[in-house]
Design a protein around this motif. Structure first.
Motif, PDB file in Angstrom:
ATOM      1  N   PRO A  79      -7.461   6.341   4.934  1.00 14.68           N
ATOM      2  CA  PRO A  79      -7.769   5.548   3.729  1.00 14.68           C
ATOM      3  C   PRO A  79      -8.022   4.084   4.073  1.00 14.68           C
ATOM      4  O   PRO A  79      -8.850   3.421   3.483  1.00 14.68           O
ATOM      5  N   ARG A  80      -7.260   3.563   5.012  1.00 15.09           N
ATOM      6  CA  ARG A  80      -7.513   2.233   5.584  1.00 15.09           C
ATOM      7  C   ARG A  80      -6.753   2.163   6.908  1.00 15.09           C
ATOM      8  O   ARG A  80      -5.852   2.977   7.146  1.00 15.09           O
ATOM      9  N   VAL A  81      -7.104   1.204   7.723  1.00 16.49           N
ATOM     10  CA  VAL A  81      -6.399   1.032   8.992  1.00 16.49           C
ATOM     11  C   VAL A  81      -5.390  -0.103   8.831  1.00 16.49           C
ATOM     12  O   VAL A  81      -5.759  -1.237   8.506  1.00 16.49           O
ATOM     13  N   ASP A  82      -4.126   0.210   9.047  1.00 15.94           N
ATOM     14  CA  ASP A  82      -3.106  -0.839   9.024  1.00 15.94           C
ATOM     15  C   ASP A  82      -2.797  -1.344  10.417  1.00 15.94           C
ATOM     16  O   ASP A  82      -2.433  -2.509  10.588  1.00 15.94           O
ATOM     17  N   ARG A 102      -2.504  -1.717 -11.080  1.00 11.52           N
ATOM     18  CA  ARG A 102      -2.314  -3.150 -11.344  1.00 11.52           C
ATOM     19  C   ARG A 102      -2.651  -3.973 -10.105  1.00 11.52           C
ATOM     20  O   ARG A 102      -1.816  -4.737  -9.605  1.00 11.52           O
ATOM     21  N   PRO A 103      -3.869  -3.827  -9.581  1.00 16.87           N
ATOM     22  CA  PRO A 103      -4.199  -4.548  -8.345  1.00 16.87           C
ATOM     23  C   PRO A 103      -4.225  -6.064  -8.510  1.00 16.87           C
ATOM     24  O   PRO A 103      -4.125  -6.779  -7.508  1.00 16.87           O
ATOM     25  N   ASP A 104      -4.348  -6.564  -9.742  1.00 16.10           N
ATOM     26  CA  ASP A 104      -4.290  -8.022  -9.922  1.00 16.10           C
ATOM     27  C   ASP A 104      -2.927  -8.575  -9.543  1.00 16.10           C
ATOM     28  O   ASP A 104      -2.803  -9.747  -9.181  1.00 16.10           O
ATOM     29  N   PHE A 139      -0.311  -6.839  -7.504  1.00 18.62           N
ATOM     30  CA  PHE A 139       0.248  -6.487  -6.192  1.00 18.62           C
ATOM     31  C   PHE A 139      -0.771  -6.691  -5.080  1.00 18.62           C
ATOM     32  O   PHE A 139      -1.961  -6.841  -5.333  1.00 18.62           O
ATOM     33  N   PHE A 140      -0.295  -6.676  -3.843  1.00 21.06           N
ATOM     34  CA  PHE A 140      -1.172  -6.765  -2.673  1.00 21.06           C
ATOM     35  C   PHE A 140      -1.573  -5.346  -2.269  1.00 21.06           C
ATOM     36  O   PHE A 140      -0.773  -4.621  -1.676  1.00 21.06           O
ATOM     37  N   THR A 141      -2.801  -4.976  -2.633  1.00 21.12           N
ATOM     38  CA  THR A 141      -3.271  -3.622  -2.370  1.00 21.12           C
ATOM     39  C   THR A 141      -4.502  -3.660  -1.478  1.00 21.12           C
ATOM     40  O   THR A 141      -5.252  -4.633  -1.455  1.00 21.12           O
ATOM     41  N   GLY A 142      -4.704  -2.560  -0.762  1.00 22.65           N
ATOM     42  CA  GLY A 142      -5.855  -2.474   0.135  1.00 22.65           C
ATOM     43  C   GLY A 142      -7.072  -1.913  -0.570  1.00 22.65           C
ATOM     44  O   GLY A 142      -7.014  -1.556  -1.749  1.00 22.65           O
ATOM     45  N   PRO A 143      -8.181  -1.814   0.156  1.00 19.84           N
ATOM     46  CA  PRO A 143      -9.401  -1.255  -0.429  1.00 19.84           C
ATOM     47  C   PRO A 143      -9.186   0.186  -0.904  1.00 19.84           C
ATOM     48  O   PRO A 143      -9.938   0.667  -1.759  1.00 19.84           O
ATOM     49  N   ARG A 185      -0.101  -2.714   0.595  1.00 23.84           N
ATOM     50  CA  ARG A 185       0.378  -3.021   1.950  1.00 23.84           C
ATOM     51  C   ARG A 185       1.528  -4.000   1.767  1.00 23.84           C
ATOM     52  O   ARG A 185       1.331  -5.131   1.314  1.00 23.84           O
ATOM     53  N   SER A 186       2.710  -3.555   2.101  1.00 26.79           N
ATOM     54  CA  SER A 186       3.852  -4.468   2.105  1.00 26.79           C
ATOM     55  C   SER A 186       3.938  -5.084   3.497  1.00 26.79           C
ATOM     56  O   SER A 186       3.208  -4.698   4.408  1.00 26.79           O
TER      57      SER A 186
END
Lengths: 455, 455
Positions: A201-204, A325-327, A329-333, A338-339
């Motif tokens: 889904p994404r690369v951390d 609620r992406p506005d 929290f810190f969310t990825g694409p 991502r905490s």
């Protein structure tokens, strides 16, 4: 130079890594395809890549646990792998201490050991464990780059691809920092993952930083910190929350903050859209948080009180709400959070005006303690969040006001100060400090006696 | 809830990002292939992805500069892009202030502005710039996750691949943190790179986190911090270095430390394999460093004094030496260093026992200043490195001894303390404080008057 350089290899670490990787390849044979090792070969893998005396980080977060790798490490041949120096933020699982009973590990540097605190105290008393030091999280992380760099890191992620890229999902927590410190000092990184995917889904964490990936037979354990029933909040806690909002939050315009977990602060969170709203405090207080995604913050978010939340870890069950609620929290694409415990602890240290939590014991100077006789529970994040950051230079109303009030003489250089609130109460016989936090942690396997040190 | 939620979009940020990306795609047409934009289209790109009032991080490190993107930003149509709030650690290039003269930006939060300090002071005096605050580095970074999260980040890397993965080379510096804060709060990340490669030497920042890549016509500028000629070190500086080694390093067993830059600390570094060796201090002091790869540390490394060095940034010309000494430095699988200012500042804050640097002014309470009339130079890392970290819990001999000596009464709770040394001198008429540091910074375009605040 007069002093001749003594014989010194300058790539001992990289050479040792190459030798260990070669041994692992030879021993695992077909059980290793590229970086992907079969789960059945993990004990053998660990025996080849870990040497006696190594510093090993066995993740070991406040929530997410590399539990499969922990079990595997307890099964290595202790005549081959012994005297390990464990450097991990949280000692959470029984296996973390089994290592010491079995002679595989002998030394421990850590931050928090809540679930294992009593057993840890016994093992230290029996001289089975030598404790280096007990740290606040950010302090231990910083030593990973100075004098406690891991030789081997055993970490957990949600998924990996064939190349070894990692996707952590919302419980990113300590993983990126652990891997960075280890991989860039010629260490070896092993990740257990819940699934192997063609496309993440994404690369951390980039594949370059990871040496081995193992698909664990079971998803990694995540400790739920916040399983709770708001109906359990008492009248007294509601009254104390109202006092805090009126007497502290409103007086100081506390706008950037961290809350400990527990019913006391949950009550404050729940009262924001009603009591604080009625006081006209919306837009003035509690807009920016360094906080896990507490469910009790939902009403305040829905009421438009909250502008942003950056998180140490996640909370089980909050995934869909965060995604919607992406506005905030810190969310990825990919939409999931991502905490990052290191950056959130830094935010709590330098960018928050208040830290509020509970404590078991406090003295007249304000020194507080979460440790009691027979338990070595550690500190977690509290001393970092609760310390007045004397390197701070930017001003806010809360910081300046607290600083003015703390000034002892008019001759002193004026400076601001962090607000630190510790709530404690006197108890009737039917009301023990223990119980209030036990209720809060519904999934606890045993009673817990702390609430604020974990974040 | 009694208070009804007001109308609120919960994905304003992600929607805005989608709209901006769509506008950029439409306007650039064939000038954009995947994430790769032609250099000739960058002004147009910035006009589509930046909106008035945005918080913008224009990297802006202590060394590495996104200079091509800085020039492009000065050329946008100020009727479309204006009132930007710049949030960047270092104001280094003339373009960084041109933005304010041209009405493109109006507000600034920063950490250090050495090369532009005098001009910055003039612009503030003329009310062309509103300064939010001047921060220490780690403090500003922490606000990126709380109340100063960038909407757009314009960063610099050594190379990218077609997917948008970034390779920073040794001057990683602030980039990963800037990109993480921006990308995970629905912001837009643009990277200028020196080269586009099919396969990167390693991945420092995953492609998921990056929206656009531009190959810059010229390699990004890197400010050399440490161009120096050791022959310029004076007798007095050698004497002071010997006093420091004998009186402080040996007395306190200072083993984990940071040095400011300048001839004073360079002299200490150079004397380790001779004077300190003769005192029998090898293995007792100076083993672990949070420090850029100073060339003057080479003799100590070769003599086996040094076990590890973690770095904020790099030093031009040290690449081959670092590659040949992977046991000492934090290097990737490709052999080049990965620096990290956020983690190295954290290491300096929490894992070092001493910070030693110079200062221009100091009062009797020990408050020091690197700012003088007519110059707003900012702090850089010094207040963070030099602050006693009150969240620290682990003990060392240096920390305990300094703490005992600082204790005012026997009734106080004993605690340790960081050693902070500030060296300053009295000057004869031919010897100005200015000159000593100017020599040290041979490539400076103008005289500099500070030495310790940059790391």
């Amino acid at each position: 130079m007069n002093a001749p350089a003594e014989p010194h290899g300058w790539n001992r670490l990289t050479r040792a890594r190459e030798e260990r990787l070669a041994r692992a390849t030879a021993r695992l044979g077909a059980g290793l395809r590229g970086k992907v090792a079969d789960a059945s070969n993990v004990v053998a893998l660990l025996e080849e890549i870990i040497a006696p005396g190594d510093r090993v980080c066995l993740e070991g977060n406040n929530q997410k646990q590399a539990d499969f790798l922990a079990r595997a490490l307890t099964r290595v041949d202790a005549s081959r792998v012994h005297d390990l120096h464990m450097v991990q933020s949280v000692v959470a699982l029984p296996e973390h201490l089994d290592l010491f009973e079995q002679g595989i590990a002998s030394r421990l540097d850590f931050s928090f050991s809540g679930p294992q605190a009593a057993r840890l105290a016994r093992l230290v008393g029996d001289r089975r464990i030598a404790i280096g030091a007990i740290h606040t999280y950010l302090e231990l992380f910083s030593r990973y780059f100075v004098d406690l760099t891991p030789h081997v890191a055993l970490v957990a992620a949600q998924a990996a691809d064939r190349e070894g890229n990692l996707y952590t999902g919302p419980n990113t927590e300590d993983t990126p920092l652990i891997v960075e410190a280890t991989a860039f000092k010629s260490g070896i990184v092993v990740a257990q993952v819940n699934e192997l995917l063609e496309k993440l889904p994404r690369v951390d964490i980039p594949a370059d930083w990871v040496n081995f990936v193992v698909r664990s037979p079971n998803p990694h354990y995540i400790e739920p910190l916040f399983t709770r029933d708001p109906a359990q909040i008492s009248e007294i806690q509601v009254l104390m929350a109202m006092m805090a909002i009126r007497g502290v939050y409103a007086e100081y315009d506390v706008d950037r903050l961290n809350h400990g977990i527990g019913f006391d602060t949950a009550a404050i969170e729940l009262l924001l859209p009603t009591y604080a709203m009625a006081l006209g405090l919306k837009g003035r207080i509690c807009r920016h948080w360094a906080l896990n995604p507490h469910p009790t913050l939902i009403p305040a978010i829905e009421a438009g009180f909250v502008e942003s939340v950056h998180s140490f870890g996640s909370e089980l069950g909050m995934e869909d709400y965060i995604r919607a609620r992406p506005d905030i929290f810190f969310t990825g694409p990919d939409g999931s959070m991502r905490s990052n415990r290191a950056f959130c602890q830094t935010a709590g240290h330098y960018a928050c005006d208040m830290f509020i939590g509970s404590t078991l014991q406090i003295d007249l100077q304000g020194n507080s303690s979460t440790a009691t006789l027979g338990r070595i529970a550690g500190f977690g994040g509290a001393p970092n969040m609760g310390a007045d950051a004397r390197g701070r230079r930017h001003a806010t109303r809360a910081w300046l006001k607290a600083g003015r009030e703390a000034q002892r003489t008019t001759h002193e250089m004026p400076r601001g100060r962090k607000l630190v609130c510790r709530r404690w109460k006197r108890f009737a016989s039917t009301w023990s400090p223990r119980s209030s936090n036990d209720w809060m942690r519904g999934n606890s396997r045993k009673p817990r006696t702390w609430s604020s040190r974990r974040s």
